[in-house]
Design a protein around this motif. Sequence first.
Motif, PDB file in Angstrom:
ATOM      1  N   GLY A   1       3.053  -9.885  -4.836  1.00  0.00           N
ATOM      2  CA  GLY A   1       4.381  -9.616  -5.361  1.00  0.00           C
ATOM      3  C   GLY A   1       4.664  -8.134  -5.473  1.00  0.00           C
ATOM      4  O   GLY A   1       5.764  -7.728  -5.844  1.00  0.00           O
ATOM      5  N   TYR A   2       3.661  -7.295  -5.131  1.00  0.00           N
ATOM      6  CA  TYR A   2       3.838  -5.849  -5.255  1.00  0.00           C
ATOM      7  C   TYR A   2       3.226  -5.083  -4.082  1.00  0.00           C
ATOM      8  O   TYR A   2       2.927  -3.916  -4.193  1.00  0.00           O
ATOM      9  CB  TYR A   2       3.259  -5.356  -6.582  1.00  0.00           C
ATOM     10  CG  TYR A   2       3.600  -3.912  -6.863  1.00  0.00           C
ATOM     11  CD1 TYR A   2       4.910  -3.530  -7.084  1.00  0.00           C
ATOM     12  CD2 TYR A   2       2.619  -2.941  -6.883  1.00  0.00           C
ATOM     13  CE1 TYR A   2       5.232  -2.211  -7.319  1.00  0.00           C
ATOM     14  CE2 TYR A   2       2.929  -1.623  -7.125  1.00  0.00           C
ATOM     15  CZ  TYR A   2       4.239  -1.256  -7.342  1.00  0.00           C
ATOM     16  OH  TYR A   2       4.559   0.057  -7.566  1.00  0.00           O
ATOM     17  N   SER A   3       3.066  -5.724  -2.952  1.00  0.00           N
ATOM     18  CA  SER A   3       2.554  -4.994  -1.784  1.00  0.00           C
ATOM     19  C   SER A   3       3.715  -4.299  -1.085  1.00  0.00           C
ATOM     20  O   SER A   3       4.879  -4.680  -1.232  1.00  0.00           O
ATOM     21  CB  SER A   3       1.846  -5.943  -0.813  1.00  0.00           C
ATOM     22  OG  SER A   3       2.792  -6.762  -0.157  1.00  0.00           O
ATOM     23  N   GLN A   4       3.405  -3.265  -0.314  1.00  0.00           N
ATOM     24  CA  GLN A   4       4.453  -2.549   0.413  1.00  0.00           C
ATOM     25  C   GLN A   4       5.166  -3.484   1.383  1.00  0.00           C
ATOM     26  O   GLN A   4       6.374  -3.379   1.578  1.00  0.00           O
ATOM     27  CB  GLN A   4       3.855  -1.361   1.155  1.00  0.00           C
ATOM     28  CG  GLN A   4       3.399  -0.259   0.231  1.00  0.00           C
ATOM     29  CD  GLN A   4       2.697   0.863   0.981  1.00  0.00           C
ATOM     30  OE1 GLN A   4       2.426   0.768   2.177  1.00  0.00           O
ATOM     31  NE2 GLN A   4       2.390   1.927   0.273  1.00  0.00           N
ATOM     32  N   THR A   5       4.419  -4.402   1.999  1.00  0.00           N
ATOM     33  CA  THR A   5       5.024  -5.344   2.935  1.00  0.00           C
ATOM     34  C   THR A   5       6.060  -6.210   2.225  1.00  0.00           C
ATOM     35  O   THR A   5       7.181  -6.394   2.717  1.00  0.00           O
ATOM     36  CB  THR A   5       3.949  -6.234   3.590  1.00  0.00           C
ATOM     37  OG1 THR A   5       3.044  -5.397   4.324  1.00  0.00           O
ATOM     38  CG2 THR A   5       4.553  -7.253   4.523  1.00  0.00           C
ATOM     39  N   GLU A   6       5.713  -6.746   1.062  1.00  0.00           N
ATOM     40  CA  GLU A   6       6.645  -7.593   0.314  1.00  0.00           C
ATOM     41  C   GLU A   6       7.870  -6.796  -0.141  1.00  0.00           C
ATOM     42  O   GLU A   6       8.996  -7.285  -0.059  1.00  0.00           O
ATOM     43  CB  GLU A   6       5.948  -8.209  -0.898  1.00  0.00           C
ATOM     44  CG  GLU A   6       4.893  -9.227  -0.511  1.00  0.00           C
ATOM     45  CD  GLU A   6       3.964  -9.569  -1.652  1.00  0.00           C
ATOM     46  OE1 GLU A   6       3.752 -10.766  -1.866  1.00  0.00           O
ATOM     47  OE2 GLU A   6       3.459  -8.642  -2.331  1.00  0.00           O
ATOM     48  N   GLN A   7       7.636  -5.576  -0.595  1.00  0.00           N
ATOM     49  CA  GLN A   7       8.752  -4.747  -1.039  1.00  0.00           C
ATOM     50  C   GLN A   7       9.687  -4.419   0.128  1.00  0.00           C
ATOM     51  O   GLN A   7      10.904  -4.465  -0.011  1.00  0.00           O
ATOM     52  CB  GLN A   7       8.225  -3.466  -1.681  1.00  0.00           C
ATOM     53  CG  GLN A   7       7.531  -3.731  -2.998  1.00  0.00           C
ATOM     54  CD  GLN A   7       6.836  -2.503  -3.537  1.00  0.00           C
ATOM     55  OE1 GLN A   7       6.163  -1.786  -2.805  1.00  0.00           O
ATOM     56  NE2 GLN A   7       7.010  -2.253  -4.824  1.00  0.00           N
ATOM     57  N   ARG A   8       9.117  -4.092   1.272  1.00  0.00           N
ATOM     58  CA  ARG A   8       9.924  -3.779   2.451  1.00  0.00           C
ATOM     59  C   ARG A   8      10.746  -4.995   2.869  1.00  0.00           C
ATOM     60  O   ARG A   8      11.948  -4.885   3.124  1.00  0.00           O
ATOM     61  CB  ARG A   8       9.034  -3.319   3.605  1.00  0.00           C
ATOM     62  CG  ARG A   8       9.812  -3.021   4.898  1.00  0.00           C
ATOM     63  CD  ARG A   8       8.895  -2.616   6.041  1.00  0.00           C
ATOM     64  NE  ARG A   8       7.726  -3.470   6.218  1.00  0.00           N
ATOM     65  CZ  ARG A   8       7.741  -4.660   6.806  1.00  0.00           C
ATOM     66  NH1 ARG A   8       8.856  -5.178   7.277  1.00  0.00           N
ATOM     67  NH2 ARG A   8       6.623  -5.370   6.940  1.00  0.00           N
ATOM     68  N   ARG A   9      10.099  -6.154   2.927  1.00  0.00           N
ATOM     69  CA  ARG A   9      10.811  -7.374   3.335  1.00  0.00           C
ATOM     70  C   ARG A   9      11.934  -7.728   2.364  1.00  0.00           C
ATOM     71  O   ARG A   9      13.012  -8.143   2.771  1.00  0.00           O
ATOM     72  CB  ARG A   9       9.834  -8.536   3.471  1.00  0.00           C
ATOM     73  CG  ARG A   9       8.941  -8.391   4.685  1.00  0.00           C
ATOM     74  CD  ARG A   9       7.993  -9.550   4.795  1.00  0.00           C
ATOM     75  NE  ARG A   9       7.094  -9.369   5.924  1.00  0.00           N
ATOM     76  CZ  ARG A   9       5.969 -10.029   6.065  1.00  0.00           C
ATOM     77  NH1 ARG A   9       5.586 -10.923   5.173  1.00  0.00           N
ATOM     78  NH2 ARG A   9       5.198  -9.804   7.104  1.00  0.00           N
ATOM     79  N   PHE A  10      11.694  -7.571   1.085  1.00  0.00           N
ATOM     80  CA  PHE A  10      12.740  -7.854   0.100  1.00  0.00           C
ATOM     81  C   PHE A  10      13.912  -6.897   0.297  1.00  0.00           C
ATOM     82  O   PHE A  10      15.080  -7.305   0.262  1.00  0.00           O
ATOM     83  CB  PHE A  10      12.187  -7.750  -1.325  1.00  0.00           C
ATOM     84  CG  PHE A  10      13.163  -8.172  -2.379  1.00  0.00           C
ATOM     85  CD1 PHE A  10      13.488  -9.505  -2.547  1.00  0.00           C
ATOM     86  CD2 PHE A  10      13.760  -7.242  -3.202  1.00  0.00           C
ATOM     87  CE1 PHE A  10      14.392  -9.908  -3.521  1.00  0.00           C
ATOM     88  CE2 PHE A  10      14.667  -7.629  -4.180  1.00  0.00           C
ATOM     89  CZ  PHE A  10      14.982  -8.964  -4.336  1.00  0.00           C
ATOM     90  N   GLY A  11      13.618  -5.630   0.531  1.00  0.00           N
ATOM     91  CA  GLY A  11      14.669  -4.653   0.799  1.00  0.00           C
ATOM     92  C   GLY A  11      15.464  -5.007   2.039  1.00  0.00           C
ATOM     93  O   GLY A  11      16.699  -4.857   2.077  1.00  0.00           O
TER      94      GLY A  11
END
Length: 103
Positions: A39-49
């Motif tokens: 829930g806090y990986s760069q991949t997850e953050q990028r995809r959410f963005g």
Amino acid sequence: VAHQDCDVSDPTWFRAQKDRGKNGVPVPAVPPEDKGQPGYSQTEQRRFGEILEAGGLVDTFRAIHPALPPPDAGSASFSWRGSAHKTDIYYNRGMRVDYVCVS
């Protein structure tokens, strides 16, 4: 997903969690973009963005409360809080993972 650093109580701690296995034992190499508490990986953050951008969506909480330094773990802005037991690794940790998005 905790989209930004200000969406967790301790960004450095949350980013380091995938490097640790059960009982703190190191795990095999993890790609840098996948490091972090689920829930806090760069991949997850990028995809959410990307989802927000593709849908023309606005995170209403962040629009009202612009990104600031991470608040204290007891802040009401966190929708997930770790254990209340001081011996738990999640003690005094928080994440904002619930979103109301508008277009």
